[in-house]
Design an enzyme around this catalytic site. Sequence first.
Site, PDB file in Angstrom:
ATOM      1  N   PRO A   5     -11.597  -6.510  -3.037  1.00  0.00           N
ATOM      2  CA  PRO A   5     -12.222  -7.075  -4.237  1.00  0.00           C
ATOM      3  C   PRO A   5     -11.506  -6.693  -5.532  1.00  0.00           C
ATOM      4  O   PRO A   5     -10.942  -5.601  -5.638  1.00  0.00           O
ATOM      5  CB  PRO A   5     -13.630  -6.459  -4.224  1.00  0.00           C
ATOM      6  CG  PRO A   5     -13.499  -5.217  -3.413  1.00  0.00           C
ATOM      7  CD  PRO A   5     -12.451  -5.527  -2.361  1.00  0.00           C
ATOM      8  N   ASN A   6     -11.521  -7.625  -6.438  1.00  0.00           N
ATOM      9  CA  ASN A   6     -10.997  -7.476  -7.814  1.00  0.00           C
ATOM     10  C   ASN A   6      -9.467  -7.473  -7.894  1.00  0.00           C
ATOM     11  O   ASN A   6      -8.919  -7.554  -8.999  1.00  0.00           O
ATOM     12  CB  ASN A   6     -11.558  -6.212  -8.498  1.00  0.00           C
ATOM     13  CG  ASN A   6     -13.067  -6.232  -8.576  1.00  0.00           C
ATOM     14  OD1 ASN A   6     -13.629  -7.237  -9.015  1.00  0.00           O
ATOM     15  ND2 ASN A   6     -13.727  -5.190  -8.138  1.00  0.00           N
ATOM     16  N   ARG A  13      -6.486  -7.632 -15.170  1.00  0.00           N
ATOM     17  CA  ARG A  13      -7.490  -6.577 -14.979  1.00  0.00           C
ATOM     18  C   ARG A  13      -6.924  -5.230 -15.428  1.00  0.00           C
ATOM     19  O   ARG A  13      -5.972  -4.731 -14.827  1.00  0.00           O
ATOM     20  CB  ARG A  13      -7.821  -6.515 -13.490  1.00  0.00           C
ATOM     21  CG  ARG A  13      -8.707  -5.371 -13.101  1.00  0.00           C
ATOM     22  CD  ARG A  13      -8.710  -5.205 -11.587  1.00  0.00           C
ATOM     23  NE  ARG A  13      -9.625  -4.157 -11.220  1.00  0.00           N
ATOM     24  CZ  ARG A  13      -9.622  -3.519 -10.059  1.00  0.00           C
ATOM     25  NH1 ARG A  13      -8.736  -3.847  -9.139  1.00  0.00           N
ATOM     26  NH2 ARG A  13     -10.477  -2.563  -9.821  1.00  0.00           N
ATOM     27  N   TYR A  18      -3.466  -0.929 -14.040  1.00  0.00           N
ATOM     28  CA  TYR A  18      -2.916  -1.595 -12.849  1.00  0.00           C
ATOM     29  C   TYR A  18      -1.613  -2.351 -13.100  1.00  0.00           C
ATOM     30  O   TYR A  18      -1.018  -2.866 -12.152  1.00  0.00           O
ATOM     31  CB  TYR A  18      -3.957  -2.550 -12.262  1.00  0.00           C
ATOM     32  CG  TYR A  18      -5.178  -1.818 -11.744  1.00  0.00           C
ATOM     33  CD1 TYR A  18      -5.092  -1.009 -10.615  1.00  0.00           C
ATOM     34  CD2 TYR A  18      -6.411  -1.913 -12.391  1.00  0.00           C
ATOM     35  CE1 TYR A  18      -6.190  -0.319 -10.136  1.00  0.00           C
ATOM     36  CE2 TYR A  18      -7.522  -1.234 -11.922  1.00  0.00           C
ATOM     37  CZ  TYR A  18      -7.408  -0.436 -10.799  1.00  0.00           C
ATOM     38  OH  TYR A  18      -8.485   0.248 -10.325  1.00  0.00           O
ATOM     39  N   ASN A  69      -5.435  -2.786   1.124  1.00  0.00           N
ATOM     40  CA  ASN A  69      -5.913  -2.208  -0.128  1.00  0.00           C
ATOM     41  C   ASN A  69      -7.330  -2.726  -0.291  1.00  0.00           C
ATOM     42  O   ASN A  69      -7.540  -3.871  -0.700  1.00  0.00           O
ATOM     43  CB  ASN A  69      -5.056  -2.623  -1.330  1.00  0.00           C
ATOM     44  CG  ASN A  69      -5.540  -1.953  -2.613  1.00  0.00           C
ATOM     45  OD1 ASN A  69      -6.614  -1.351  -2.640  1.00  0.00           O
ATOM     46  ND2 ASN A  69      -4.768  -2.064  -3.685  1.00  0.00           N
ATOM     47  N   ALA A  72     -12.340  -0.853  -4.298  1.00  0.00           N
ATOM     48  CA  ALA A  72     -13.383   0.173  -4.370  1.00  0.00           C
ATOM     49  C   ALA A  72     -14.086   0.410  -3.032  1.00  0.00           C
ATOM     50  O   ALA A  72     -14.691   1.471  -2.834  1.00  0.00           O
ATOM     51  CB  ALA A  72     -14.400  -0.191  -5.446  1.00  0.00           C
ATOM     52  N   GLU A  93      -3.053   2.266   4.744  1.00  0.00           N
ATOM     53  CA  GLU A  93      -3.844   2.079   3.520  1.00  0.00           C
ATOM     54  C   GLU A  93      -2.901   2.112   2.319  1.00  0.00           C
ATOM     55  O   GLU A  93      -1.945   2.893   2.299  1.00  0.00           O
ATOM     56  CB  GLU A  93      -4.865   3.220   3.412  1.00  0.00           C
ATOM     57  CG  GLU A  93      -5.732   3.129   2.172  1.00  0.00           C
ATOM     58  CD  GLU A  93      -6.893   4.131   2.194  1.00  0.00           C
ATOM     59  OE1 GLU A  93      -7.010   4.910   3.169  1.00  0.00           O
ATOM     60  OE2 GLU A  93      -7.660   4.136   1.221  1.00  0.00           O
ATOM     61  N   HIS A  95      -2.649   1.841  -2.140  1.00  0.00           N
ATOM     62  CA  HIS A  95      -3.253   1.734  -3.469  1.00  0.00           C
ATOM     63  C   HIS A  95      -2.143   1.667  -4.509  1.00  0.00           C
ATOM     64  O   HIS A  95      -1.130   2.377  -4.397  1.00  0.00           O
ATOM     65  CB  HIS A  95      -4.145   2.947  -3.775  1.00  0.00           C
ATOM     66  CG  HIS A  95      -5.310   3.044  -2.864  1.00  0.00           C
ATOM     67  ND1 HIS A  95      -6.418   2.237  -2.985  1.00  0.00           N
ATOM     68  CD2 HIS A  95      -5.523   3.815  -1.775  1.00  0.00           C
ATOM     69  CE1 HIS A  95      -7.269   2.520  -2.024  1.00  0.00           C
ATOM     70  NE2 HIS A  95      -6.749   3.471  -1.263  1.00  0.00           N
ATOM     71  N   LEU A  96      -2.367   0.846  -5.510  1.00  0.00           N
ATOM     72  CA  LEU A  96      -1.405   0.754  -6.619  1.00  0.00           C
ATOM     73  C   LEU A  96      -1.350   2.059  -7.392  1.00  0.00           C
ATOM     74  O   LEU A  96      -0.280   2.538  -7.773  1.00  0.00           O
ATOM     75  CB  LEU A  96      -1.838  -0.354  -7.592  1.00  0.00           C
ATOM     76  CG  LEU A  96      -1.661  -1.793  -7.128  1.00  0.00           C
ATOM     77  CD1 LEU A  96      -2.602  -2.706  -7.897  1.00  0.00           C
ATOM     78  CD2 LEU A  96      -0.219  -2.221  -7.315  1.00  0.00           C
ATOM     79  N   ARG A 102      -7.427  10.042 -10.870  1.00  0.00           N
ATOM     80  CA  ARG A 102      -8.342   9.227 -11.670  1.00  0.00           C
ATOM     81  C   ARG A 102      -9.754   9.809 -11.617  1.00  0.00           C
ATOM     82  O   ARG A 102      -9.927  11.006 -11.505  1.00  0.00           O
ATOM     83  CB  ARG A 102      -8.259   7.779 -11.182  1.00  0.00           C
ATOM     84  CG  ARG A 102      -6.833   7.202 -11.321  1.00  0.00           C
ATOM     85  CD  ARG A 102      -6.754   5.764 -10.868  1.00  0.00           C
ATOM     86  NE  ARG A 102      -7.654   4.923 -11.659  1.00  0.00           N
ATOM     87  CZ  ARG A 102      -8.008   3.676 -11.313  1.00  0.00           C
ATOM     88  NH1 ARG A 102      -7.532   3.139 -10.199  1.00  0.00           N
ATOM     89  NH2 ARG A 102      -8.838   2.983 -12.082  1.00  0.00           N
TER      90      ARG A 102
HETATM   91  C1  DQA Z   1      -7.156   0.545  -6.121  1.00  0.00           C
HETATM   92  C2  DQA Z   1      -7.888   1.832  -6.525  1.00  0.00           C
HETATM   93  C3  DQA Z   1      -9.387   1.667  -6.370  1.00  0.00           C
HETATM   94  O1  DQA Z   1     -10.042   2.854  -6.798  1.00  0.00           O
HETATM   95  C4  DQA Z   1      -9.892   0.528  -7.213  1.00  0.00           C
HETATM   96  O2  DQA Z   1     -11.268   0.327  -6.999  1.00  0.00           O
HETATM   97  C5  DQA Z   1      -9.124  -0.733  -7.012  1.00  0.00           C
HETATM   98  C6  DQA Z   1      -7.670  -0.640  -6.909  1.00  0.00           C
HETATM   99  C7  DQA Z   1      -5.638   0.665  -6.346  1.00  0.00           C
HETATM  100  O3  DQA Z   1      -4.915  -0.157  -5.772  1.00  0.00           O
HETATM  101  O4  DQA Z   1      -5.182   1.523  -7.094  1.00  0.00           O
HETATM  102  O5  DQA Z   1      -9.677  -1.818  -6.995  1.00  0.00           O
HETATM  103  O6  DQA Z   1      -7.366   0.331  -4.735  1.00  0.00           O
END
Ligand code: DQA
Length: 143
Positions: A5-6, A13, A18, A69, A72, A93, A95-96, A102
Amino acid sequence: MLHGPNLNLLGRREPGVYGRLTLAQIDADLKRTAHELGCSLVIGQYSSEGQLIDAVHEAGAAGRAIVINAGAYSHTSYALRDALAAVDVPKVEVHLTNVHAREPFRRRLVLAPAVHGGVFGFGLLSYRLALRAAAAMLDEIRD
Ligand code: DQA
């Protein structure tokens, strides 16, 4: 490649967090990496937990490696963790951002015990490395 999501909003965003790359740009880059590696790549973005779980099941049934990825959901979803634990394919897994640098809630990675490994904190490079790791694991299985 499963995007959660997102992540469809990347580019607009919170660019300070990001970056300015869009998801389409990341996907185009991953397609180039996959081409270099000689592997096929199926990409999907899913906003809901259930869709992500279905996509994990499908990848598992097809014997495809999973790079995920989960946004959240990475911090909250035991259902997604169980789905990953249930499929016997390489799982990475990604993550960016450096989630450990954080907010405290992002330090808890509930999917992590159900994947082989993870890459975080390197932006686009996180994805490239994760894809390479997944492809290398598939090669090992198939050799
Ligand atoms: C994320 C890190 C997560 O905490 C966040 O909710 C995201 C992006 C990242 O790629 O850094 O949506 O997965």
